[in-house]
Design a protein around this motif. Sequence first.
Motif, mmCIF file in Angstrom:
data_model
loop_
_atom_site.group_PDB
_atom_site.id
_atom_site.type_symbol
_atom_site.label_atom_id
_atom_site.label_comp_id
_atom_site.label_asym_id
_atom_site.label_seq_id
_atom_site.Cartn_x
_atom_site.Cartn_y
_atom_site.Cartn_z
ATOM 1 N N PHE A 149 0.826 -1.209 0.000
ATOM 2 C CA PHE A 149 0.000 0.000 0.000
ATOM 3 C C PHE A 149 0.862 1.262 0.000
ATOM 4 N N LEU A 150 1.889 1.261 -0.839
ATOM 5 C CA LEU A 150 2.770 2.417 -0.992
ATOM 6 C C LEU A 150 1.963 3.613 -1.489
ATOM 7 N N PRO A 151 1.969 4.738 -0.759
ATOM 8 C CA PRO A 151 1.214 5.905 -1.224
ATOM 9 C C PRO A 151 1.914 6.591 -2.394
ATOM 10 N N ASP A 152 1.140 7.140 -3.283
ATOM 11 C CA ASP A 152 1.674 7.898 -4.410
ATOM 12 C C ASP A 152 1.868 9.338 -3.952
ATOM 13 N N THR A 153 3.119 9.739 -3.772
ATOM 14 C CA THR A 153 3.407 11.079 -3.264
ATOM 15 C C THR A 153 3.729 12.068 -4.383
ATOM 16 N N GLN A 154 3.569 11.645 -5.629
ATOM 17 C CA GLN A 154 3.854 12.528 -6.756
ATOM 18 C C GLN A 154 2.748 13.572 -6.901
ATOM 19 N N LYS A 155 3.161 14.787 -7.256
ATOM 20 C CA LYS A 155 2.200 15.857 -7.518
ATOM 21 C C LYS A 155 2.397 16.345 -8.954
ATOM 22 N N THR A 156 1.358 16.873 -9.547
ATOM 23 C CA THR A 156 1.449 17.359 -10.932
ATOM 24 C C THR A 156 1.186 18.865 -10.958
ATOM 25 N N GLY A 157 2.143 19.610 -10.435
ATOM 26 C CA GLY A 157 2.064 21.061 -10.518
ATOM 27 C C GLY A 157 1.121 21.730 -9.537
ATOM 28 N N PHE A 158 0.798 21.087 -8.430
ATOM 29 C CA PHE A 158 -0.071 21.736 -7.442
ATOM 30 C C PHE A 158 0.411 21.400 -6.034
ATOM 31 N N GLU A 159 0.067 22.278 -5.097
ATOM 32 C CA GLU A 159 0.297 21.974 -3.693
ATOM 33 C C GLU A 159 -0.849 21.101 -3.229
ATOM 34 N N GLY A 160 -0.525 20.062 -2.453
ATOM 35 C CA GLY A 160 -1.599 19.129 -2.146
ATOM 36 C C GLY A 160 -1.555 18.525 -0.765
ATOM 37 N N TRP A 161 -2.517 17.678 -0.539
ATOM 38 C CA TRP A 161 -2.692 16.935 0.697
ATOM 39 C C TRP A 161 -2.649 15.443 0.364
ATOM 40 N N LEU A 162 -1.940 14.659 1.145
ATOM 41 C CA LEU A 162 -1.963 13.218 0.931
ATOM 42 C C LEU A 162 -3.253 12.660 1.530
ATOM 43 N N ASP A 163 -4.115 12.170 0.672
ATOM 44 C CA ASP A 163 -5.366 11.542 1.093
ATOM 45 C C ASP A 163 -5.054 10.086 1.429
ATOM 46 N N ARG A 165 -6.999 7.665 2.427
ATOM 47 C CA ARG A 165 -7.970 6.707 1.894
ATOM 48 C C ARG A 165 -7.677 6.374 0.441
ATOM 49 N N LYS A 166 -7.300 7.385 -0.338
ATOM 50 C CA LYS A 166 -6.987 7.170 -1.753
ATOM 51 C C LYS A 166 -5.540 6.712 -1.947
ATOM 52 N N GLY A 167 -4.677 7.034 -0.971
ATOM 53 C CA GLY A 167 -3.265 6.697 -1.104
ATOM 54 C C GLY A 167 -2.557 7.541 -2.141
ATOM 55 N N GLU A 168 -2.995 8.798 -2.287
ATOM 56 C CA GLU A 168 -2.371 9.678 -3.273
ATOM 57 C C GLU A 168 -2.551 11.137 -2.862
ATOM 58 N N VAL A 169 -1.757 12.009 -3.482
ATOM 59 C CA VAL A 169 -1.845 13.442 -3.213
ATOM 60 C C VAL A 169 -2.980 14.035 -4.038
ATOM 61 N N VAL A 170 -3.823 14.829 -3.377
ATOM 62 C CA VAL A 170 -4.974 15.450 -4.045
ATOM 63 C C VAL A 170 -4.847 16.969 -3.933
ATOM 64 N N PRO A 171 -5.440 17.731 -4.882
ATOM 65 C CA PRO A 171 -5.280 19.196 -4.916
ATOM 66 C C PRO A 171 -6.168 19.951 -3.940
ATOM 67 N N PHE A 172 -7.116 19.285 -3.305
ATOM 68 C CA PHE A 172 -8.000 19.945 -2.356
ATOM 69 C C PHE A 172 -7.994 19.190 -1.029
ATOM 70 N N GLU A 173 -8.154 19.936 0.062
ATOM 71 C CA GLU A 173 -8.183 19.308 1.377
ATOM 72 C C GLU A 173 -9.371 18.355 1.475
#
Length: 241
Positions: A149-163, A165-173
């Motif tokens: 369950f390695l989280p995806d910490t990559q971002k695509t040009g935005f500041e984000g929050w690691l979700d 539940r999704k295991g990834e960085v999202v652009p909105f809190e």
Amino acid sequence: MLATTEGIILHLVKYGENSVIVNIYTKEFGRQAYMLNISSGKRSKNKAGFLQPLFLVDLVCYQKESRDVQRIKEIKNTPAYQNIPFDIAKSSQVIFLAEMLSKTLREQESAPPLFDFIKNSLLYLDLMEDHTASFHLWFLFRLTEYLGFLPDTQKTGFEGWLDMRKGEVVPFEPSHPFFFHKEATEALGTLASLKIREIRTLKISRNLRSYLTSKLVEYYQLHFEHLGEIKSLKVLHEIFA
């Protein structure tokens, strides 16, 4: 059958007056429970002394698939740690990681890459001379890859929050509480890019380190329902405070 294997001590419980049941993560058989006789005398005290959390051992054992608890014929501490038992910061990290591993390593089957990752990481920690305070963060993050369950910490040009539940960085809190705040997400992204020899380059505050530790435990709790409370976490926070 009589077998030999390398092992990593997870924990033990006393069984009767002169025996213990030792849970060991082995290279050949995965997690196993072993009965070991501990009689009185100097030799037995030495034996009990190295049955400590995450100590490395070589063992000769009687292995039978139909048996829940195996038996140890011979066991020795090798390679022996040079610094971990005498360094309160390192030993506190090891006790914390032992509790995490004891509650997550459940498979009774061989997984040599995972075994080697744990063993080699511990040997590196033992030899680290300074800047060890973030070792457990690096270890827990890397361990998620082996556990699936390695989280995806990559971002695509935005500041984000690691979700979490999704295991990834999202652009909105996220609307739920299971996320890393932006500063922690940034730090985790940096941590994800580091090799073990580069841990010393991670420059974060004590408060952020404590936050990251707690949130990584929470991330594990989302994937292991039985994980429950990690009792050693409070001690770890106190040591690094």
